[in-house]
Motif scaffolding. Structure first.
Motif, PDB file in Angstrom:
ATOM      1  N   SER A 176       0.833  -1.202   0.000  1.00 60.84           N
ATOM      2  CA  SER A 176       0.000   0.000   0.000  1.00 60.84           C
ATOM      3  C   SER A 176       0.872   1.258   0.000  1.00 60.84           C
ATOM      4  CB  SER A 176      -0.889   0.004   1.245  1.00 60.84           C
ATOM      5  OG  SER A 176      -0.086   0.095   2.418  1.00 60.84           O
ATOM      6  N   PHE A 177       0.210   2.402   0.002  1.00 60.93           N
ATOM      7  CA  PHE A 177       0.894   3.658   0.307  1.00 60.93           C
ATOM      8  C   PHE A 177      -0.050   4.542   1.103  1.00 60.93           C
ATOM      9  CE2 PHE A 177      -1.013   4.164  -3.857  1.00 60.93           C
ATOM     10  CZ  PHE A 177      -1.520   5.462  -3.876  1.00 60.93           C
ATOM     11  N   ILE A 178       0.523   5.448   1.881  1.00 58.86           N
ATOM     12  CA  ILE A 178      -0.251   6.219   2.851  1.00 58.86           C
ATOM     13  C   ILE A 178      -0.245   7.686   2.457  1.00 58.86           C
ATOM     14  CG2 ILE A 178      -0.420   6.893   5.286  1.00 58.86           C
ATOM     15  CD1 ILE A 178       1.006   4.187   5.914  1.00 58.86           C
ATOM     16  N   VAL A 179      -1.448   8.275   2.402  1.00 61.25           N
ATOM     17  CA  VAL A 179      -1.631   9.666   1.987  1.00 61.25           C
ATOM     18  C   VAL A 179      -2.241  10.453   3.143  1.00 61.25           C
ATOM     19  CG1 VAL A 179      -2.722  11.208   0.312  1.00 61.25           C
ATOM     20  CG2 VAL A 179      -1.991   8.918  -0.402  1.00 61.25           C
ATOM     21  N   ALA A 180      -1.675  11.612   3.437  1.00 69.26           N
ATOM     22  CA  ALA A 180      -2.180  12.444   4.528  1.00 69.26           C
ATOM     23  C   ALA A 180      -3.538  13.040   4.179  1.00 69.26           C
ATOM     24  CB  ALA A 180      -1.180  13.566   4.833  1.00 69.26           C
ATOM     25  N   ALA A 181      -4.385  13.122   5.196  1.00 67.72           N
ATOM     26  CA  ALA A 181      -5.685  13.784   5.062  1.00 67.72           C
ATOM     27  C   ALA A 181      -5.701  15.000   5.985  1.00 67.72           C
ATOM     28  CB  ALA A 181      -6.804  12.815   5.398  1.00 67.72           C
TER      29      ALA A 181
END
Length: 310
Positions: free
Chosen positions: A269-274
């Protein structure tokens, strides 16, 4: 005792189980569904799921562009049904049509009315983070999902449930509730209940723009949008001006950063800031490609920390 004479109006998969109920319990005089529409890359004319099921049963099928015309009203009057059942038909019925059957017109609606009247109640219940929903049967009037309620059935919306999963559960629930509703109407054991208009929340039609992810919103809101638009019309985001569909996510409250920024890559996966927390993207669809695991996407598309989705 002779069977109830009915007309069934419905179009998508959601309505098929209800048609099966009506075929079993009543004499279905005709099935009314939307006209065949072009579908897929080849734009081949495709019948609705309800039409396919009706033809399996050998039932007459009628596909008017508009059910409100004088010709359609006259034809329905000739049929003289005891009851009309409407399930996700896709057209508004006029008062003239509503007045034809002696027992009225019954609708199966995929929300706990008066909550989520309108075209997309299943999607919006998830997008808005509801923890429960259900199905309501009601007597139809000239308003949009405003008629007196007959019976309700509830279901929990679990934290990662998608619209597709909820749709399938509600379709089964709706056919069971319709069975109980028809039985109750015939036995005279159901007392209709007025809706409280102040409790409604309109479930508007979905557009492509509905699916555009706003990364300034909380991770939970982004996650709700992704699962609420799975499997149609699908949430999406932009990278370098190109459209990427986001199919599956997880909430990561342990991460934070600038909204839309890729914070971290993993094997899967990859993680994106919200705006609050972060979103772990686990399944994505690049432009002009098939949906794929985010791990495969990371390995094949040069994704790296610091990129900005918008």
């Amino acid at each position: 005792m002779s069977k109830l004479k009915t007309v069934f109006m419905g179009t998508p998969d959601f309505a098929v189980g209800c048609l099966e109920v009506m075929q079993e319990k009543t004499e279905v005089l005709t099935v009314i569904t939307q006209p065949d529409r072009p579908k897929g890359r080849g734009q081949k004319m495709t019948p609705s799921p309800v039409k396919v099921k009706a033809l399996e049963y050998g039932l007459p099928v009628w596909q008017p562009e508009k059910i409100k015309t004088a010709e359609c009203v006259a034809r329905l009057r000739e049929l003289n049904p005891d009851l009309i059942v409407v399930v996700a038909f896709g057209q508004i019925l006029s008062q003239e049509v509503l007045d034809i059957p002696r027992l009225g017109c019954v609708n199966v609606h995929a929300s706990l009315l008066p909550r989520y009247r309108g075209a997309a109640p299943i999607h919006w219940s998830i997008i808005n983070g509801e923890t429960e929903t259900g199905v309501t049967t009601m007597m139809m009037d000239a308003g949009l999902d405003t008629g007196d309620m007959l019976l309700k059935s509830k279901i929990e919306i679990t934290p990662d449930m998608t619209t597709e999963e909820l749709h399938d559960k509600l379709a089964v629930m709706g056919s069971k509730l319709l069975t109980d509703t028809v039985d109750g109407l015939m036995a005279g054991t159901i007392t209709p209940e007025k809706q409280d208009d102040s409790l409604t929340n309109y479930a508007s039609m979905l557009t492509k723009e509905t699916g555009h992810i706003d990364w300034t919103k909380s991770a939970q809101e982004v996650h709700n949008l992704v699962r609420g638009l799975n499997s149609w019309p699908v949430a999406w985001t932009l990278l370098d001006g190109k459209n990427y569909k986001v199919w599956s996510t997880k909430v990561r409250d342990d991460k934070s950063g600038n909204p839309g920024e890729v914070l971290e890559l993993t094997k899967k996966s990859f993680i994106v800031a919200a705006g609050k927390g972060a979103v772990e993207i686990t399944e994505i669809q690049p432009p002009s490609k098939k949906r794929m695991s985010a791990g495969d996407f990371v390995r094949g598309n040069g994704v790296k920390a610091g990129l900005i989705f918008n």
